[in-house]
Each structure stands twice: as structure tokens, then as C-alpha cells.
Scaffold this motif. Structure first.
Motif, PDB file in Angstrom:
ATOM      1  N   GLY A 118      35.192 -25.992  16.808  1.00 37.23           N
ATOM      2  CA  GLY A 118      35.263 -25.797  18.255  1.00 37.23           C
ATOM      3  C   GLY A 118      34.450 -24.611  18.728  1.00 37.23           C
ATOM      4  O   GLY A 118      33.965 -24.579  19.859  1.00 37.23           O
ATOM      5  N   ALA A 119      34.282 -23.620  17.848  1.00 36.88           N
ATOM      6  CA  ALA A 119      33.513 -22.420  18.198  1.00 36.88           C
ATOM      7  C   ALA A 119      32.045 -22.547  17.798  1.00 36.88           C
ATOM      8  O   ALA A 119      31.269 -21.621  18.022  1.00 36.88           O
ATOM      9  CB  ALA A 119      34.133 -21.206  17.504  1.00 36.88           C
ATOM     10  N   GLY A 120      31.678 -23.682  17.200  1.00 32.13           N
ATOM     11  CA  GLY A 120      30.288 -23.888  16.813  1.00 32.13           C
ATOM     12  C   GLY A 120      29.864 -23.158  15.554  1.00 32.13           C
ATOM     13  O   GLY A 120      28.677 -23.025  15.277  1.00 32.13           O
ATOM     14  N   VAL A 121      30.818 -22.695  14.752  1.00 32.60           N
ATOM     15  CA  VAL A 121      30.489 -22.022  13.499  1.00 32.60           C
ATOM     16  C   VAL A 121      30.073 -23.084  12.483  1.00 32.60           C
ATOM     17  O   VAL A 121      30.767 -24.089  12.312  1.00 32.60           O
ATOM     18  CB  VAL A 121      31.703 -21.212  12.973  1.00 32.60           C
ATOM     19  CG1 VAL A 121      31.411 -20.623  11.600  1.00 32.60           C
ATOM     20  CG2 VAL A 121      32.068 -20.119  13.960  1.00 32.60           C
ATOM     21  N   PRO A 122      28.946 -22.884  11.811  1.00 38.24           N
ATOM     22  CA  PRO A 122      28.495 -23.875  10.831  1.00 38.24           C
ATOM     23  C   PRO A 122      29.373 -23.852   9.582  1.00 38.24           C
ATOM     24  O   PRO A 122      29.163 -23.056   8.675  1.00 38.24           O
ATOM     25  CB  PRO A 122      27.053 -23.457  10.526  1.00 38.24           C
ATOM     26  CG  PRO A 122      27.013 -21.997  10.826  1.00 38.24           C
ATOM     27  CD  PRO A 122      28.004 -21.771  11.936  1.00 38.24           C
ATOM     28  N   ALA A 123      30.375 -24.697   9.581  1.00 36.66           N
ATOM     29  CA  ALA A 123      31.317 -24.788   8.465  1.00 36.66           C
ATOM     30  C   ALA A 123      31.588 -26.254   8.188  1.00 36.66           C
ATOM     31  O   ALA A 123      31.309 -27.119   9.019  1.00 36.66           O
ATOM     32  CB  ALA A 123      32.619 -24.059   8.820  1.00 36.66           C
ATOM     33  N   VAL A 124      32.136 -26.524   7.031  1.00 33.89           N
ATOM     34  CA  VAL A 124      32.453 -27.904   6.670  1.00 33.89           C
ATOM     35  C   VAL A 124      33.377 -28.499   7.735  1.00 33.89           C
ATOM     36  O   VAL A 124      34.232 -27.809   8.287  1.00 33.89           O
ATOM     37  CB  VAL A 124      33.064 -27.979   5.252  1.00 33.89           C
ATOM     38  CG1 VAL A 124      34.417 -27.318   5.181  1.00 33.89           C
ATOM     39  CG2 VAL A 124      33.121 -29.399   4.751  1.00 33.89           C
ATOM     40  N   ARG A 125      33.178 -29.760   8.062  1.00 37.13           N
ATOM     41  CA  ARG A 125      33.943 -30.430   9.117  1.00 37.13           C
ATOM     42  C   ARG A 125      34.906 -31.449   8.519  1.00 37.13           C
ATOM     43  O   ARG A 125      34.554 -32.198   7.602  1.00 37.13           O
ATOM     44  CB  ARG A 125      33.023 -31.157  10.093  1.00 37.13           C
ATOM     45  CG  ARG A 125      31.949 -30.304  10.743  1.00 37.13           C
ATOM     46  CD  ARG A 125      32.555 -29.309  11.721  1.00 37.13           C
ATOM     47  NE  ARG A 125      31.539 -28.728  12.579  1.00 37.13           N
ATOM     48  CZ  ARG A 125      31.300 -27.437  12.655  1.00 37.13           C
ATOM     49  NH1 ARG A 125      31.983 -26.573  11.946  1.00 37.13           N
ATOM     50  NH2 ARG A 125      30.371 -26.986  13.474  1.00 37.13           N
ATOM     51  N   ALA A 126      36.095 -31.484   9.057  1.00 38.59           N
ATOM     52  CA  ALA A 126      37.079 -32.480   8.638  1.00 38.59           C
ATOM     53  C   ALA A 126      36.669 -33.846   9.194  1.00 38.59           C
ATOM     54  O   ALA A 126      36.228 -33.951  10.338  1.00 38.59           O
ATOM     55  CB  ALA A 126      38.464 -32.102   9.146  1.00 38.59           C
TER      56      ALA A 126
END
Length: 191
Positions: A118-126
Motif C-alpha cells: 500500500g505504501a509502494g515499498v518494493p517488497a514481495v507481494r502476497a
């Protein structure tokens, strides 16, 4: 800053992914799986059960029973077997927890992943927003990360940490992390 879509980094441990946190990297946007493919109840529908042992065969059985993959789970490749069995299948990664005691951790991982997304941080997505409980094992589904284009470097982690620390607090509590507690213990053991 690491570009959002093409950094190709993987496994930068923001919240202790090795122990149940979220891994930051460039996300892979892939096809979403339909939630009606799984006839299992969601983890919230069932109380936690007794501890179970898990080996690869047991983990594969739980993976098959979860019906979270759009095709048979026979082709899923085992990536890791520890507290979680981690399987890669096409554009998805499925984590099968060792026992129901890991259910809250699985829920927290999903909540943190949603907050970072939601914050646009490049992290793995569920790939699915809820953990399932299948035969006493929490199951979560994630989008698979792209292969790395280079090893992660300290500057990559620094930028990710700056992004995360600049975020407002999430609507849920994050567990405290004492990252240096083991250092003091090891120094005393050497003395």
C-alpha cells in the motif's frame, strides 16, 4: 534508489523473513489466483491444533490439499524446508508452515506485506490476502520474485530501510525487534 520494477534483488530481510517476516525486493506482478479454487476454510474459521511434524512428503500433501495452485502441485519445486516448507510453482511461491502455532506469524506476514504494498515499498507481494489452515498447517501464497540481476549490496538495504522508516505506523502492531541482543550474549560467552 533501487528502481521499483527492475532491481531484480531478492531476499533483503526487513522484518526477519528467516523467522517469519517480510522480504523486500522488486515485486513480480503475476496472475492472481482465484480464491474459489480452494475449498479449505480460512485460518480464522478453525482453532489452532496440536503440533505436527513435517517433512517434504507431509508438506507436499498439505500443498496438494490446499488447492491454492491453478494446476496440480506435482511440479512444485521445494526451495526450503524449515519452519516453513517453501515451494515454487510457476509465478507463485507457497509457504506451508510446520504447525498451527505459526498461524499468527503467517497472518502478520500478510499484514506487513499489505502495508508495504500500500505504501509502494518494493517488497514481495502476497497473491492471496488470507492464510489458510490445512490439516493444522498455515498456508500462504505469494508472487514469485524475479531472478536477481546482481547480488544485493548494503546501499540497497539502506534505501529500503529509509523507505520503511519513513512510513507512518501501520494500523496493526509490529513486534519489537532487538537485533543486537545476540551480540551481547556472544561477547559474554567468549569472555
Amino acid at each position: 534508489m533501487v528502481p521499483y520494477g527492475d532491481a531484480g534483488l531478492r531476499h533483503v530481510d526487513l522484518y526477519g523473513a528467516g523467522s517469519g517476516g517480510v522480504t523486500a525486493a522488486a515485486p513480480v506482478e503475476g496472475p492472481r489466483i482465484r480464491s474459489d479454487l480452494c475449498e479449505c476454510e480460512t485460518a480464522r474459521d478453525r482453532p489452532m491444533t496440536r503440533r505436527r511434524t513435517m517433512d517434504e512428503a507431509r508438506a507436499r500433501d498439505v500443498l496438494a490439499r490446499s488447492k491454492v495452485l491453478p494446476h496440480p502441485s506435482d511440479g512444485a519445486r521445494l526451495l526450503a524446508l524449515g519452519e516453513n516448507a517453501v515451494f515454487a510453482a510457476g509465478e507463485l511461491v507457497v509457504k506451508v508452515g510446520r504447525d498451527a502455532e505459526l498461524l499468527e506469524r503467517a497472518r502478520r506476514e500478510l499484514a506487513v506485506a499489505g502495508w508495504l504494498a500500500g505504501a509502494g515499498v518494493p517488497a514481495v507481494r502476497a497473491a492471496e490476502s488470507e492464510a489458510l489452515l490445512v490439516d493444522g498447517h498455515p498456508v500462504t501464497v505469494w508472487h514469485r520474485l524475479a531472478d536477481p540481476v546482481r547480488p544485493a549490496e548494503p546501499r540497497d538495504l539502506a534505501e529500503l530501510l529509509r523507505l520503511v522508516h519513513a512510513l507512518p505506523s501501520p494500523s496493526f502492531g509490529l513486534p519489537p525487534r532487538d537485533l543486537l541482543s545476540g551480540v551481547a550474549v556472544r561477547r559474554r560467552e567468549r569472555a
